[in-house]
Design a protein around this motif. Sequence first.
Motif, PDB file in Angstrom:
ATOM      1  N   CYS A 120      -4.792  39.076  37.496  1.00 32.99           N
ATOM      2  CA  CYS A 120      -6.087  39.403  36.901  1.00 32.99           C
ATOM      3  C   CYS A 120      -6.094  38.985  35.435  1.00 32.99           C
ATOM      4  CB  CYS A 120      -6.391  40.893  37.039  1.00 32.99           C
ATOM      5  SG  CYS A 120      -5.173  41.948  36.270  1.00 32.99           S
TER       6      CYS A 120
ATOM      7  N   GLN B   6      -8.484  39.706  31.499  1.00 30.19           N
ATOM      8  CA  GLN B   6      -9.369  40.632  30.800  1.00 30.19           C
ATOM      9  C   GLN B   6     -10.546  39.862  30.217  1.00 30.19           C
ATOM     10  OE1 GLN B   6      -6.408  42.653  28.290  1.00 30.19           O
ATOM     11  NE2 GLN B   6      -6.637  44.416  29.666  1.00 30.19           N
TER      12      GLN B   6
ATOM     13  N   ASN C 185     -10.020  37.468  27.230  1.00 29.90           N
ATOM     14  CA  ASN C 185      -9.135  36.310  27.361  1.00 29.90           C
ATOM     15  C   ASN C 185      -9.954  35.027  27.303  1.00 29.90           C
ATOM     16  OD1 ASN C 185      -7.267  38.105  29.815  1.00 29.90           O
ATOM     17  ND2 ASN C 185      -6.558  37.668  27.757  1.00 29.90           N
TER      18      ASN C 185
ATOM     19  N   VAL D  33     -11.537  40.520  37.017  1.00 23.39           N
ATOM     20  CA  VAL D  33     -11.506  40.694  35.566  1.00 23.39           C
ATOM     21  C   VAL D  33     -11.514  42.196  35.326  1.00 23.39           C
ATOM     22  CG1 VAL D  33     -12.691  40.260  33.387  1.00 23.39           C
ATOM     23  CG2 VAL D  33     -12.811  38.556  35.226  1.00 23.39           C
TER      24      VAL D  33
ATOM     25  N   ASP E  73     -10.931  45.639  32.575  1.00 23.18           N
ATOM     26  CA  ASP E  73     -10.855  46.090  31.186  1.00 23.18           C
ATOM     27  C   ASP E  73      -9.481  46.721  30.959  1.00 23.18           C
ATOM     28  OD1 ASP E  73     -10.942  48.714  32.199  1.00 23.18           O
ATOM     29  OD2 ASP E  73     -13.013  49.068  31.555  1.00 23.18           O
ATOM     30  N   THR E  74      -9.257  47.265  29.784  1.00 23.79           N
ATOM     31  CA  THR E  74      -7.932  47.805  29.441  1.00 23.79           C
ATOM     32  C   THR E  74      -7.582  49.065  30.227  1.00 23.79           C
ATOM     33  OG1 THR E  74      -8.925  48.976  27.575  1.00 23.79           O
ATOM     34  CG2 THR E  74      -7.934  46.816  27.120  1.00 23.79           C
TER      35      THR E  74
ATOM     36  N   SER F 238      -8.197  49.227  33.537  1.00 20.05           N
ATOM     37  CA  SER F 238      -8.145  48.720  34.919  1.00 20.05           C
ATOM     38  C   SER F 238      -9.430  48.937  35.700  1.00 20.05           C
ATOM     39  CB  SER F 238      -6.955  49.325  35.688  1.00 20.05           C
ATOM     40  OG  SER F 238      -5.750  48.905  35.121  1.00 20.05           O
TER      41      SER F 238
ATOM     42  N   GLN G  60     -14.593  44.580  35.861  1.00 18.52           N
ATOM     43  CA  GLN G  60     -15.700  44.104  35.032  1.00 18.52           C
ATOM     44  C   GLN G  60     -16.395  42.899  35.652  1.00 18.52           C
ATOM     45  OE1 GLN G  60     -16.504  45.850  32.040  1.00 18.52           O
ATOM     46  NE2 GLN G  60     -15.134  47.186  33.187  1.00 18.52           N
TER      47      GLN G  60
END
Length: 144
Positions: A23, A25, A28, A47, A49-50, A52, A55
């Motif tokens: 995956c 973020q 990136n 994708v 987020d921090t 998990s 998104q």
Amino acid sequence: MQNKDILATNIRDLLIPVENVACVQPFNNLEHALLVLIKSGYSAIPVLDTRSHVQGIISKTMILDAILGNERIEFEKLSESTVDQVMQKEVPCIRAQESLLRALELSINRPFLCVVEDGGELLGILTRRALLVLLYKFVRDQRA
């Protein structure tokens, strides 16, 4: 395996756990995303987020579309653009307790489904391949 048995299959038993899922973020750059896609061998990945939470989904095709100019491939966009600018944000997710029939329905036009907790955190992915293997075994056993 009886008809009802296959429909009672727990989605958790078929999924690839999040710790084994390639995956990226949203922040990136596209170069990083393309490298992850190429090294993983997948055409699309989630994708996260921090925390998990899902998104979106990014694919090789989305990245290539983003760098394709009118007269040339604009490679500089790989480092200048971010995943959140290109990703597909509408991602149908499924909860682990949902039915196998619902999973089959959602997977018809998708290579994988994101399986999420009630709070939206990714548990893993359910691949169309895993569903097809299950169905193949069921049909094969019915013929025996």
